[in-house]
Design a protein around this motif. Structure first.
Motif, short mmCIF file in Angstrom:
data_model
loop_
_atom_site.label_atom_id
_atom_site.label_comp_id
_atom_site.label_asym_id
_atom_site.label_seq_id
_atom_site.Cartn_x
_atom_site.Cartn_y
_atom_site.Cartn_z
N PRO A 126 0.93 -1.19 0.05
CA PRO A 126 0.21 0.19 0.10
C PRO A 126 0.90 1.34 0.00
CG PRO A 126 -0.22 -1.08 2.16
CD PRO A 126 0.54 -1.92 1.30
N THR A 127 2.12 1.10 0.23
CA THR A 127 3.03 2.61 0.10
C THR A 127 3.75 2.54 -1.06
OG1 THR A 127 4.94 1.27 1.33
CG2 THR A 127 3.16 2.51 2.69
N TYR A 128 3.38 1.76 -2.04
CA TYR A 128 3.93 1.55 -3.61
C TYR A 128 3.33 2.90 -4.25
CZ TYR A 128 5.57 -0.02 -8.06
OH TYR A 128 6.54 -0.27 -9.32
N ALA A 129 4.04 4.00 -4.27
CA ALA A 129 3.36 5.13 -5.01
C ALA A 129 3.01 4.93 -6.45
CB ALA A 129 4.17 6.49 -4.62
N ALA A 130 3.67 4.34 -7.07
CA ALA A 130 3.63 4.35 -8.95
C ALA A 130 2.15 3.91 -9.07
CB ALA A 130 4.51 3.57 -9.50
N PRO A 131 1.70 2.97 -8.35
CA PRO A 131 0.15 2.66 -9.09
C PRO A 131 -0.80 3.54 -8.87
CG PRO A 131 1.52 0.76 -8.09
CD PRO A 131 2.17 1.95 -7.66
N TYR A 132 -0.68 4.55 -7.84
CA TYR A 132 -1.85 5.25 -7.51
C TYR A 132 -1.75 6.53 -8.51
CZ TYR A 132 -1.96 3.77 -2.53
OH TYR A 132 -1.90 3.05 -1.46
N ALA A 133 -0.70 6.69 -9.25
CA ALA A 133 -0.80 7.63 -10.36
C ALA A 133 -1.77 6.96 -11.56
CB ALA A 133 0.59 7.89 -11.08
N VAL A 134 -1.64 5.72 -11.95
CA VAL A 134 -2.25 5.14 -12.87
C VAL A 134 -3.50 4.99 -12.47
CG1 VAL A 134 -2.20 2.87 -14.45
CG2 VAL A 134 -0.10 4.02 -13.96
N LEU A 135 -3.81 4.43 -11.02
CA LEU A 135 -5.06 4.39 -10.64
C LEU A 135 -5.96 5.45 -10.66
CD1 LEU A 135 -7.26 2.34 -9.39
CD2 LEU A 135 -6.02 2.74 -7.24
N GLY A 136 -5.59 6.44 -10.21
CA GLY A 136 -6.09 7.81 -10.18
C GLY A 136 -6.56 8.07 -11.45
N LYS A 137 -5.77 8.32 -12.42
CA LYS A 137 -6.17 8.46 -13.93
C LYS A 137 -7.16 7.53 -14.47
CE LYS A 137 -3.78 9.38 -18.35
NZ LYS A 137 -2.78 9.63 -19.04
N ALA A 138 -7.26 6.42 -14.11
CA ALA A 138 -8.27 5.32 -14.64
C ALA A 138 -9.54 5.70 -13.81
CB ALA A 138 -7.75 4.06 -14.20
N LEU A 139 -9.50 5.88 -12.61
CA LEU A 139 -10.75 6.34 -11.74
C LEU A 139 -11.44 7.60 -12.62
CD1 LEU A 139 -9.52 5.57 -8.08
CD2 LEU A 139 -11.38 4.41 -9.44
N LEU A 140 -10.66 8.63 -12.92
CA LEU A 140 -11.15 9.82 -13.50
C LEU A 140 -11.99 9.40 -14.86
CD1 LEU A 140 -11.47 12.85 -13.72
CD2 LEU A 140 -9.21 12.94 -14.51
N ALA A 141 -11.08 8.48 -15.55
CA ALA A 141 -11.63 8.05 -16.79
C ALA A 141 -13.01 7.39 -16.96
CB ALA A 141 -10.61 7.25 -17.76
N LYS A 142 -13.11 6.79 -15.68
CA LYS A 142 -14.31 5.77 -15.33
C LYS A 142 -15.46 6.86 -14.92
CE LYS A 142 -16.02 1.82 -12.65
NZ LYS A 142 -15.59 0.76 -11.95
N GLY A 143 -15.28 8.06 -14.67
CA GLY A 143 -16.15 8.98 -14.23
C GLY A 143 -16.13 8.95 -12.53
N HIS A 144 -15.28 9.06 -11.95
CA HIS A 144 -15.01 9.32 -10.33
C HIS A 144 -14.17 10.14 -9.91
CE1 HIS A 144 -17.99 5.83 -10.26
NE2 HIS A 144 -17.07 4.73 -10.94
N PRO A 145 -14.40 11.32 -10.22
CA PRO A 145 -13.24 12.30 -9.96
C PRO A 145 -12.86 12.25 -8.47
CG PRO A 145 -15.08 13.37 -10.59
CD PRO A 145 -15.51 11.91 -10.95
N ASN A 146 -13.82 12.43 -7.55
CA ASN A 146 -13.49 12.46 -6.22
C ASN A 146 -12.65 11.31 -5.62
OD1 ASN A 146 -15.00 14.87 -5.77
ND2 ASN A 146 -17.08 13.75 -5.76
N GLN A 147 -13.01 9.94 -6.08
CA GLN A 147 -12.14 8.93 -5.76
C GLN A 147 -10.83 9.08 -6.11
OE1 GLN A 147 -14.29 5.22 -6.51
NE2 GLN A 147 -12.53 3.95 -5.69
N ALA A 148 -10.79 9.51 -7.51
CA ALA A 148 -9.45 9.74 -8.06
C ALA A 148 -8.59 10.65 -7.33
CB ALA A 148 -9.69 10.16 -9.58
N ARG A 149 -9.21 11.69 -6.70
CA ARG A 149 -8.23 12.69 -6.17
C ARG A 149 -7.98 12.17 -4.78
NH1 ARG A 149 -10.71 18.78 -4.00
NH2 ARG A 149 -8.75 19.24 -3.00
N THR A 150 -8.75 11.42 -4.12
CA THR A 150 -8.35 10.61 -2.85
C THR A 150 -7.39 9.79 -3.16
OG1 THR A 150 -10.63 10.93 -1.92
CG2 THR A 150 -9.10 9.25 -0.94
N THR A 151 -7.34 9.09 -4.26
CA THR A 151 -6.35 8.00 -4.76
C THR A 151 -4.91 8.74 -5.01
OG1 THR A 151 -7.97 6.50 -5.63
CG2 THR A 151 -5.57 6.27 -6.55
N LEU A 152 -4.86 9.71 -5.69
CA LEU A 152 -3.81 10.55 -5.96
C LEU A 152 -2.95 11.21 -4.89
CD1 LEU A 152 -5.06 11.90 -9.43
CD2 LEU A 152 -3.12 10.21 -9.27
N GLU A 153 -4.02 11.69 -4.01
CA GLU A 153 -3.44 12.26 -2.52
C GLU A 153 -2.70 11.36 -1.94
OE1 GLU A 153 -6.77 14.32 -1.26
OE2 GLU A 153 -6.37 16.21 -2.41
#
Length: 217
Positions: A126-153
């Protein structure tokens, strides 16, 4: 212009990689690097090939040789060296990195698959930072900007290396634009440009800032 013998050796290396013959590929890439020592591509292929083979010390050496050949502001080798150290010390599972890499390389429209792979990578790490960048972008593409924001932060809280930090920040800036927080987004893009650690993120952050200056966003 690249020496034709170096180019031919490099192409042989690519051909041997395609035939799943890494020993011959390594030999060819080394020949290319010896002929054109200032050409980054053979060193990059050697580093990535050694990494794929689990030959981490050799991969680290190749990344160190690659580093001075990269454009100013490209901190990708620092990222790779950090990943290698984490794997060697047992603080990062190789399988988690492979899941992240697979997610990163999928087309943008495959956001469901990207999300699943990133979650697989993060579950044991859970402290591996790199996947959060890809995950946040994918969540935004899916239409979940608030979840994407939390993920990137959350990714930024992991203390990422500068290359990954820039990617996380750039993606966060795009999320903030999406949810109407323009000023905050522009401040984030400015931080990416100032950091100057990831050429792609830096370039696109500068484009966003130019668009804002012209009134296009």
């Amino acid at each position: 212009m690249i020496n034709h013998r170096a180019l031919a050796a490099f192409e042989r290396g690519q051909e041997w990689e395609g035939r799943h013959n890494p020993s011959k590929a390594i030999k060819a890439y080394r020949q290319a690097a010896a002929i054109e020592p200032e050409w980054a591509d053979p060193h990059r292929r050697l580093a990535l090939l050694f990494f794929d083979l689990g030959r981490y010390d050799e991969a680290a050496d190749a990344f160190r040789q690659l580093e001075p050949l990269l454009p100013a502001g490209d901190r990708s080798t620092d990222n790779w060296l950090h990943v290698i150290k984490q794997i060697q010390t047992g603080t990062l599972e190789r399988a988690a990195h492979d899941d992240y890499a697979a997610a990163r390389d999928l087309p943008e429209e495959k956001f469901e698959e990207k999300i699943a792979l990133c979650q697989n990578a993060l579950d044991p790490n859970p402290t591996y930072a790199a996947p959060y960048a890809v995950l946040g972008k994918a969540l935004l593409a899916k239409g979940h900007p608030n979840q994407a924001r939390t993920t990137l932060e959350r990714g930024l809280e992991c203390g990422p290396r500068p290359f990954t930090q820039a990617e996380l920040l750039f993606n966060l800036g795009n999320v903030l634009l999406t949810i109407g927080q323009r000023d905050e987004a522009l401040e984030i893009f400015g931080r990416v440009v100032e950091l100057n650690a990831n050429p792609t993120a830096t370039r696109f952050a500068a484009i966003q800032l130019d668009a804002a200056a012209d009134g296009r966003i």
